[in-house]
Design a protein around this motif. Structure first.
Motif, PDB file in Angstrom:
ATOM      1  N   ILE A 287       0.854  -1.187   0.000  1.00  0.00           N
ATOM      2  CA  ILE A 287       0.000   0.000   0.000  1.00  0.00           C
ATOM      3  C   ILE A 287       0.890   1.236   0.000  1.00  0.00           C
ATOM      4  O   ILE A 287       1.847   1.326   0.772  1.00  0.00           O
ATOM      5  CB  ILE A 287      -0.933   0.043   1.218  1.00  0.00           C
ATOM      6  CG1 ILE A 287      -1.877  -1.169   1.215  1.00  0.00           C
ATOM      7  CG2 ILE A 287      -1.739   1.340   1.233  1.00  0.00           C
ATOM      8  CD1 ILE A 287      -2.842  -1.204   2.385  1.00  0.00           C
ATOM      9  N   ILE A 288       0.568   2.178  -0.879  1.00  0.00           N
ATOM     10  CA  ILE A 288       1.240   3.480  -0.894  1.00  0.00           C
ATOM     11  C   ILE A 288       0.162   4.540  -0.732  1.00  0.00           C
ATOM     12  O   ILE A 288      -0.788   4.598  -1.519  1.00  0.00           O
ATOM     13  CB  ILE A 288       2.023   3.700  -2.199  1.00  0.00           C
ATOM     14  CG1 ILE A 288       3.123   2.649  -2.341  1.00  0.00           C
ATOM     15  CG2 ILE A 288       2.620   5.113  -2.233  1.00  0.00           C
ATOM     16  CD1 ILE A 288       3.956   2.780  -3.611  1.00  0.00           C
ATOM     17  N   ALA A 289       0.297   5.353   0.306  1.00  0.00           N
ATOM     18  CA  ALA A 289      -0.662   6.420   0.585  1.00  0.00           C
ATOM     19  C   ALA A 289       0.039   7.766   0.481  1.00  0.00           C
ATOM     20  O   ALA A 289       1.238   7.880   0.753  1.00  0.00           O
ATOM     21  CB  ALA A 289      -1.266   6.252   1.975  1.00  0.00           C
ATOM     22  N   GLU A 290      -0.734   8.770   0.097  1.00  0.00           N
ATOM     23  CA  GLU A 290      -0.157  10.108  -0.002  1.00  0.00           C
ATOM     24  C   GLU A 290      -0.075  10.745   1.375  1.00  0.00           C
ATOM     25  O   GLU A 290      -1.016  10.670   2.177  1.00  0.00           O
ATOM     26  CB  GLU A 290      -1.003  10.989  -0.918  1.00  0.00           C
ATOM     27  CG  GLU A 290      -0.415  12.382  -1.092  1.00  0.00           C
ATOM     28  CD  GLU A 290      -1.146  13.199  -2.134  1.00  0.00           C
ATOM     29  OE1 GLU A 290      -0.950  12.916  -3.328  1.00  0.00           O
ATOM     30  OE2 GLU A 290      -1.909  14.092  -1.753  1.00  0.00           O
ATOM     31  N   ALA A 291       1.055  11.369   1.663  1.00  0.00           N
ATOM     32  CA  ALA A 291       1.245  12.053   2.933  1.00  0.00           C
ATOM     33  C   ALA A 291       0.288  13.236   3.044  1.00  0.00           C
ATOM     34  O   ALA A 291       0.062  13.958   2.074  1.00  0.00           O
ATOM     35  CB  ALA A 291       2.693  12.522   3.066  1.00  0.00           C
ATOM     36  N   ARG A 292      -0.258  13.437   4.227  1.00  0.00           N
ATOM     37  CA  ARG A 292      -1.152  14.563   4.491  1.00  0.00           C
ATOM     38  C   ARG A 292      -0.556  15.474   5.555  1.00  0.00           C
ATOM     39  O   ARG A 292      -0.045  16.533   5.283  1.00  0.00           O
ATOM     40  CB  ARG A 292      -2.522  14.042   4.933  1.00  0.00           C
ATOM     41  CG  ARG A 292      -3.300  13.341   3.834  1.00  0.00           C
ATOM     42  CD  ARG A 292      -3.720  14.316   2.753  1.00  0.00           C
ATOM     43  NE  ARG A 292      -4.617  13.706   1.795  1.00  0.00           N
ATOM     44  CZ  ARG A 292      -5.233  14.365   0.819  1.00  0.00           C
ATOM     45  NH1 ARG A 292      -5.046  15.653   0.689  1.00  0.00           N
ATOM     46  NH2 ARG A 292      -6.011  13.738  -0.032  1.00  0.00           N
ATOM     47  N   ASN A 293      -0.674  15.045   6.801  1.00  0.00           N
ATOM     48  CA  ASN A 293      -0.047  15.757   7.909  1.00  0.00           C
ATOM     49  C   ASN A 293       0.340  14.723   8.955  1.00  0.00           C
ATOM     50  O   ASN A 293       0.003  13.549   8.832  1.00  0.00           O
ATOM     51  CB  ASN A 293      -0.969  16.837   8.488  1.00  0.00           C
ATOM     52  CG  ASN A 293      -2.287  16.258   8.992  1.00  0.00           C
ATOM     53  OD1 ASN A 293      -2.302  15.279   9.736  1.00  0.00           O
ATOM     54  ND2 ASN A 293      -3.402  16.860   8.570  1.00  0.00           N
ATOM     55  N   ASN A 294       1.045  15.146   9.965  1.00  0.00           N
ATOM     56  CA  ASN A 294       1.572  14.192  10.935  1.00  0.00           C
ATOM     57  C   ASN A 294       0.474  13.367  11.592  1.00  0.00           C
ATOM     58  O   ASN A 294       0.628  12.164  11.793  1.00  0.00           O
ATOM     59  CB  ASN A 294       2.386  14.932  12.003  1.00  0.00           C
ATOM     60  CG  ASN A 294       3.695  15.451  11.458  1.00  0.00           C
ATOM     61  OD1 ASN A 294       4.195  14.959  10.445  1.00  0.00           O
ATOM     62  ND2 ASN A 294       4.255  16.462  12.110  1.00  0.00           N
TER      63      ASN A 294
ATOM     64  N   VAL B 187       3.970   8.590   1.212  1.00  0.00           N
ATOM     65  CA  VAL B 187       4.870   9.292   0.290  1.00  0.00           C
ATOM     66  C   VAL B 187       4.407  10.724   0.083  1.00  0.00           C
ATOM     67  O   VAL B 187       3.207  10.985  -0.082  1.00  0.00           O
ATOM     68  CB  VAL B 187       4.912   8.553  -1.076  1.00  0.00           C
ATOM     69  CG1 VAL B 187       5.810   9.272  -2.053  1.00  0.00           C
ATOM     70  CG2 VAL B 187       5.381   7.114  -0.883  1.00  0.00           C
ATOM     71  N   GLU B 188       5.340  11.644   0.061  1.00  0.00           N
ATOM     72  CA  GLU B 188       5.027  13.049  -0.205  1.00  0.00           C
ATOM     73  C   GLU B 188       4.585  13.232  -1.658  1.00  0.00           C
ATOM     74  O   GLU B 188       5.066  12.543  -2.563  1.00  0.00           O
ATOM     75  CB  GLU B 188       6.256  13.918   0.064  1.00  0.00           C
ATOM     76  CG  GLU B 188       6.741  13.917   1.509  1.00  0.00           C
ATOM     77  CD  GLU B 188       5.793  14.640   2.436  1.00  0.00           C
ATOM     78  OE1 GLU B 188       4.976  15.452   1.937  1.00  0.00           O
ATOM     79  OE2 GLU B 188       5.862  14.406   3.661  1.00  0.00           O
ATOM     80  N   LYS B 189       3.694  14.197  -1.870  1.00  0.00           N
ATOM     81  CA  LYS B 189       3.165  14.469  -3.203  1.00  0.00           C
ATOM     82  C   LYS B 189       4.272  14.794  -4.205  1.00  0.00           C
ATOM     83  O   LYS B 189       4.219  14.415  -5.384  1.00  0.00           O
ATOM     84  CB  LYS B 189       2.165  15.628  -3.130  1.00  0.00           C
ATOM     85  CG  LYS B 189       1.460  15.926  -4.446  1.00  0.00           C
ATOM     86  CD  LYS B 189       0.560  17.132  -4.329  1.00  0.00           C
ATOM     87  CE  LYS B 189      -0.587  16.881  -3.403  1.00  0.00           C
ATOM     88  NZ  LYS B 189      -1.528  15.855  -3.939  1.00  0.00           N
ATOM     89  N   ASN B 190       5.317  15.500  -3.753  1.00  0.00           N
ATOM     90  CA  ASN B 190       6.367  15.946  -4.683  1.00  0.00           C
ATOM     91  C   ASN B 190       7.255  14.809  -5.183  1.00  0.00           C
ATOM     92  O   ASN B 190       8.133  15.039  -6.017  1.00  0.00           O
ATOM     93  CB  ASN B 190       7.222  17.038  -4.045  1.00  0.00           C
ATOM     94  CG  ASN B 190       7.964  16.588  -2.797  1.00  0.00           C
ATOM     95  OD1 ASN B 190       8.018  15.399  -2.493  1.00  0.00           O
ATOM     96  ND2 ASN B 190       8.521  17.540  -2.059  1.00  0.00           N
ATOM     97  N   LYS B 191       7.005  13.579  -4.726  1.00  0.00           N
ATOM     98  CA  LYS B 191       7.771  12.435  -5.228  1.00  0.00           C
ATOM     99  C   LYS B 191       7.284  11.998  -6.613  1.00  0.00           C
ATOM    100  O   LYS B 191       7.894  11.133  -7.241  1.00  0.00           O
ATOM    101  CB  LYS B 191       7.685  11.257  -4.252  1.00  0.00           C
ATOM    102  CG  LYS B 191       8.308  11.536  -2.888  1.00  0.00           C
ATOM    103  CD  LYS B 191       9.791  11.840  -2.989  1.00  0.00           C
ATOM    104  CE  LYS B 191      10.401  12.030  -1.597  1.00  0.00           C
ATOM    105  NZ  LYS B 191      11.835  12.403  -1.668  1.00  0.00           N
ATOM    106  N   ASN B 192       6.187  12.578  -7.074  1.00  0.00           N
ATOM    107  CA  ASN B 192       5.699  12.347  -8.436  1.00  0.00           C
ATOM    108  C   ASN B 192       5.382  10.869  -8.684  1.00  0.00           C
ATOM    109  O   ASN B 192       5.795  10.282  -9.696  1.00  0.00           O
ATOM    110  CB  ASN B 192       6.706  12.858  -9.473  1.00  0.00           C
ATOM    111  CG  ASN B 192       6.092  13.070 -10.848  1.00  0.00           C
ATOM    112  OD1 ASN B 192       4.902  12.868 -11.046  1.00  0.00           O
ATOM    113  ND2 ASN B 192       6.917  13.446 -11.810  1.00  0.00           N
TER     114      ASN B 192
ATOM    115  N   GLU C 157      -2.074   8.155  12.070  1.00  0.00           N
ATOM    116  CA  GLU C 157      -3.264   7.352  12.314  1.00  0.00           C
ATOM    117  C   GLU C 157      -3.376   6.213  11.306  1.00  0.00           C
ATOM    118  O   GLU C 157      -3.647   5.066  11.678  1.00  0.00           O
ATOM    119  CB  GLU C 157      -4.522   8.233  12.260  1.00  0.00           C
ATOM    120  CG  GLU C 157      -4.655   9.192  13.426  1.00  0.00           C
ATOM    121  CD  GLU C 157      -4.742   8.474  14.755  1.00  0.00           C
ATOM    122  OE1 GLU C 157      -5.846   8.036  15.122  1.00  0.00           O
ATOM    123  OE2 GLU C 157      -3.697   8.319  15.426  1.00  0.00           O
ATOM    124  N   ILE C 158      -3.185   6.516  10.038  1.00  0.00           N
ATOM    125  CA  ILE C 158      -3.251   5.468   9.017  1.00  0.00           C
ATOM    126  C   ILE C 158      -2.182   4.411   9.275  1.00  0.00           C
ATOM    127  O   ILE C 158      -2.433   3.206   9.209  1.00  0.00           O
ATOM    128  CB  ILE C 158      -3.087   6.079   7.609  1.00  0.00           C
ATOM    129  CG1 ILE C 158      -4.337   6.864   7.224  1.00  0.00           C
ATOM    130  CG2 ILE C 158      -2.821   4.986   6.567  1.00  0.00           C
ATOM    131  CD1 ILE C 158      -4.248   7.564   5.893  1.00  0.00           C
TER     132      ILE C 158
END
Length: 257
Positions: free
Chosen positions: A154-161, A197-202, A166-167
């Motif tokens: 599973i790869i999820a997009e980072a949101r905030n801490n 993963v951070e959004k900027n990792k494309n 929690e996820i």
């Protein structure tokens, strides 16, 4: 051009790319949703096709396809979408990807306020509820549609801490304790790690997943779809995993309560 997710293959690994949207205004659902795709199909077919679309519309593959920026099309590289032909090419390309490329959509949508009314004393967090149902349906997919030894990441997009922690916490707790229908051992047999993963990792898979929660939330909230997206919500619903028993309401898009 179609790949064949369910045909025999030497590849036995899959990835679930996840994104989310919180309730806001007329959109009343918390949605955690994304796509399941076999890893070889993802790398060899889906990534090149999305990069081709990026190159055709934006002139570069470095652009991040982010729904909010795409729809505003006001600043930076996104402003090319103010050109009606570029805009039409982009959305036609997105709809083609959803209609012709072989991946499945899974998601959980929770009406948080309604859930509180029905279960007044419940202290279950929305992330725990959503993750439990998602893992069950993902493992069901791996059991039914993968090889006997199929594994899923599973790869999820980072949101905030807070949201990320929690996820992450619920994911590993469920792998240990199990869910309603699967023992922890079976989850650990089927599932690899969760990566945030951070959004900027494309990451292309996350950019496709990003296209799902808002249309889904609008559909469930009975709020009009954005004009630009056209029939994208219908393509999303058509992609919903059905458990191989024609039950997308149970195995694809699970709505709570």
């Amino acid at each position: 051009m179609k790949s064949h997710l369910f045909n025999p293959s030497t590849c036995n690994s899959y990835t679930l790319f996840l994104d989310e949207i919180l309730p806001s205004g007329p959109l009343k659902y918390f949605c955690l949703a994304g796509i399941i795709v076999r890893d070889d199909i993802y790398q060899e077919i889906l990534v090149p096709r999305v990069n081709q679309l990026k190159q055709e519309v934006f002139g570069t593959t470095d652009v991040i396809l982010h729904e909010k920026d795409i729809l505003k099309a006001r600043t930076g590289i996104y402003s090319v979408l103010q050109d009606s032909q570029k805009k039409e090419k982009y959305w036609d390309g997105v709809r083609e990807i959803f209609s012709e490329y072989d991946f499945k959509v899974v998601g959980v949508a929770i009406d948080v306020e309604e859930l509180k009314k029905l279960y007044v004393r419940s202290r279950k967090d929305k992330y725990e509820v959503a993750m439990k149902l998602l893992l069950e349906n993902y493992v069901n997919f791996l059991d039914r549609c993968g090889h006997e030894d199929a594994k899923g990441s599973i790869i999820a997009e980072a949101r905030n801490n807070y949201q990320d922690s929690e996820i992450n916490r619920y994911y590993y707790a469920l792998k240990h304790s199990g869910t309603l229908f699967y023992a922890g051992f079976h989850l650990r047999t089927r599932l690899n790690d969760l990566e945030i993963v951070e959004k900027n990792k494309n990451v292309i898979g996350l950019q496709i997943a990003d296209m799902i929660p808002n249309p889904l939330n609008r559909y469930l909230s009975k709020h009009p779809q954005r004009m630009e997206t056209g029939n994208l919500i219908n393509l999303i619903l058509d992609k919903a995993y059905d458990g191989c028993v024609n039950r997308p309401d149970r195995f694809g898009i699970k709505v709570i309560p």
